[in-house]
Design a protein around this motif. Structure first.
Motif, PDB file in Angstrom:
ATOM      1  N   GLU A  44     -44.269 -10.994 -19.388  1.00  8.31           N
ATOM      2  CA  GLU A  44     -43.236 -11.324 -20.381  1.00  8.31           C
ATOM      3  C   GLU A  44     -42.079 -10.340 -20.302  1.00  8.31           C
ATOM      4  O   GLU A  44     -40.913 -10.733 -20.435  1.00  8.31           O
ATOM      5  N   ARG A  45     -42.394  -9.083 -20.085  1.00  5.85           N
ATOM      6  CA  ARG A  45     -41.332  -8.080 -19.944  1.00  5.85           C
ATOM      7  C   ARG A  45     -40.435  -8.397 -18.744  1.00  5.85           C
ATOM      8  O   ARG A  45     -39.199  -8.324 -18.839  1.00  5.85           O
ATOM      9  N   GLU A  46     -41.057  -8.762 -17.646  1.00  5.88           N
ATOM     10  CA  GLU A  46     -40.277  -9.093 -16.453  1.00  5.88           C
ATOM     11  C   GLU A  46     -39.466 -10.352 -16.677  1.00  5.88           C
ATOM     12  O   GLU A  46     -38.291 -10.438 -16.259  1.00  5.88           O
ATOM     13  N   GLN A  47     -40.047 -11.345 -17.345  1.00  4.38           N
ATOM     14  CA  GLN A  47     -39.315 -12.580 -17.609  1.00  4.38           C
ATOM     15  C   GLN A  47     -38.069 -12.323 -18.447  1.00  4.38           C
ATOM     16  O   GLN A  47     -36.983 -12.829 -18.141  1.00  4.38           O
ATOM     17  N   ILE A  48     -38.222 -11.532 -19.497  1.00  2.00           N
ATOM     18  CA  ILE A  48     -37.066 -11.202 -20.339  1.00  2.00           C
ATOM     19  C   ILE A  48     -35.996 -10.516 -19.507  1.00  2.00           C
ATOM     20  O   ILE A  48     -34.792 -10.813 -19.645  1.00  2.00           O
ATOM     21  N   TRP A  49     -36.417  -9.611 -18.636  1.00  2.00           N
ATOM     22  CA  TRP A  49     -35.426  -8.895 -17.839  1.00  2.00           C
ATOM     23  C   TRP A  49     -34.669  -9.846 -16.917  1.00  2.00           C
ATOM     24  O   TRP A  49     -33.432  -9.783 -16.814  1.00  2.00           O
ATOM     25  N   GLN A  50     -35.391 -10.750 -16.245  1.00  2.00           N
ATOM     26  CA  GLN A  50     -34.729 -11.667 -15.325  1.00  2.00           C
ATOM     27  C   GLN A  50     -33.815 -12.637 -16.076  1.00  2.00           C
ATOM     28  O   GLN A  50     -32.767 -13.036 -15.556  1.00  2.00           O
ATOM     29  N   GLU A  51     -34.172 -13.019 -17.297  1.00  2.00           N
ATOM     30  CA  GLU A  51     -33.287 -13.856 -18.110  1.00  2.00           C
ATOM     31  C   GLU A  51     -32.056 -13.077 -18.556  1.00  2.00           C
ATOM     32  O   GLU A  51     -30.956 -13.635 -18.648  1.00  2.00           O
TER      33      GLU A  51
END
Length: 286
Positions: free
Chosen positions: A142-149
Motif C-alpha cells: 500500500e505504501r508503494e502504491q500511494i507513492w506511485q500514484e
C-alpha cells in the motif's frame, strides 16, 4: 532556476489517480483534520519555502483567507481528471514568489524543482502519517502504491520531476534526510505554531463573544493535535512543549480512532460525512 514540464498522461513508472486509488481514498477523508497542520508547518521549515511565504503571502495578515485560497486548488488537482485539473493553476500561483534568503547570497524561487517538490512531499507524507496513525497500519504494498500514484499527482503541476524519488523506499530516505538535516525553525513555521503556547487568534468571521466561549476548548485541542502531529525533530527545532505523558495520551487518542468499532462505524457513514466535497465530486465523476 525553474524547470517546467508538460504532462497530461500518467507515465509507465506511475499509477493513475481515480476511484480505485489509495490517494483518493485517504487524501479527502475528513478525519485528516486529526493530523493538525503537519504539512503546512513542515513546508515552512524549508528555508526557501518559508521565506517565500514570509515575503509574499497573506498568511500572516489573514491566515484563514490564505487557507481558503490554497486548499481548493490542491484538492482539485488530486480529484480532477487527467485533462481537467487545477495543477497548472497551482503552479502559476507561484511564478512571482522569488527573492533572496536573508543573510546569504542565495536566491529562492517557489518553482525551483527542489523547493516545489518539498511542498508536494509534505502532502504525500501526510497521507502516510494520517493512515498509519488514525486509520490502519499500511502494508508495504500500500505504501508503494500511494507513492506511485503520487507521481501522477505531482506531474499534474507541470514542474520538473527531477527531484522525485523512484520508489517509496527512496522517498523514505529523502524524507528522513530532509527532516533530520535540512529543515530549520524558519519564522514562518514558528508563526504557524505560535498558538500552541499563545492561543489561537480569533478568526475574523467569528464574533468575539462566540470566540470567548469556544477558545478555552478549541485552543488546548488545537495545541494537542498540532504538537502531537509533528515529527519529534520538528517539535525540537520549534521548541514546542511535549512530555512523555502527552505522548502517551496522543497514542491512546490515535489508537481509539484506529480501533475496529470506530473504523467500522466511520466506514458505514454516508460518503458526504466521510469525505470533503472535492473528493465527492471526483468520486461522482468516476
Amino acid at each position: 532556476m525553474t524547470e517546467l514540464a508538460q504532462q497530461t498522461e500518467p507515465l509507465d513508472d506511475a499509477l493513475p489517480l481515480g476511484p480505485g486509488s489509495l490517494v483518493w481514498k485517504y487524501f479527502g477523508d475528513n478525519r485528516m483534520y486529526l493530523i493538525g497542520p503537519r504539512p503546512a508547518v513542515l513546508q515552512n521549515m524549508l528555508a526557501e519555502l518559508g521565506q517565500g511565504v514570509y515575503d509574499h503571502s497573506t498568511f500572516f495578515a489573514d491566515t484563514a483567507e490564505r487557507l481558503r485560497r490554497t486548499i481548493p486548488p490542491i484538492f482539485n488537482t488530486v480529484y480532477g481528471s487527467e485533462t481537467d485539473n487545477a495543477g497548472t493553476q497551482v503552479r502559476d500561483f507561484h511564478h512571482h514568489v522569488k527573492g533572496e534568503l536573508p543573510g546569504t547570497d542565495r536566491r529562492y524561487h517557489a518553482l525551483d524543482p527542489d523547493t516545489y517538490f518539498w511542498a508536494h512531499a509534505t502532502f504525500v507524507e501526510q497521507i502516510y502519517y494520517f493512515a498509519d496513525t488514525f486509520v490502519k497500519r499500511l502494508s508495504p504494498a500500500e505504501r508503494e502504491q500511494i507513492w506511485q500514484e503520487s507521481k501522477t499527482w505531482y506531474r499534474r503541476y507541470g514542474v520538473s520531476d527531477r527531484p522525485m524519488p523512484a520508489t517509496y523506499a527512496d522517498f523514505e530516505r529523502y524524507w528522513d534526510t530532509m527532516v533530520e538535516r535540512v529543515v530549520v525553525a524558519h519564522p514562518s513555521a514558528k508563526y504557524g505554531v505560535g498558538y500552541v503556547t499563545k492561543g489561537f487568534p480569533k478568526p475574523k468571521a467569528v464574533h468575539p463573544v462566540v470566540w470567548r466561549l469556544v477558545a478555552p476548548i478549541f485552543n488546548p485541542l488545537a495545541a494537542f493535535l498540532t504538537t502531537g502531529g509533528l515529527p519529534p525533530r520538528a517539535r525540537e527545532l520549534l521548541n514546542l512543549p511535549w512530555s512523555d505523558r502527552q505522548e502517551r495520551r496522543y497514542q491512546r487518542f490515535a489508537a481509539f480512532w484506529r480501533s475496529r468499532p470506530v473504523t467500522w462505524t466511520w466506514d458505514h457513514l454516508p460518503m458526504r460525512v466521510r469525505y470533503t466535497g472535492y473528493a465527492l465530486k471526483g468520486y461522482a465523476r468516476g
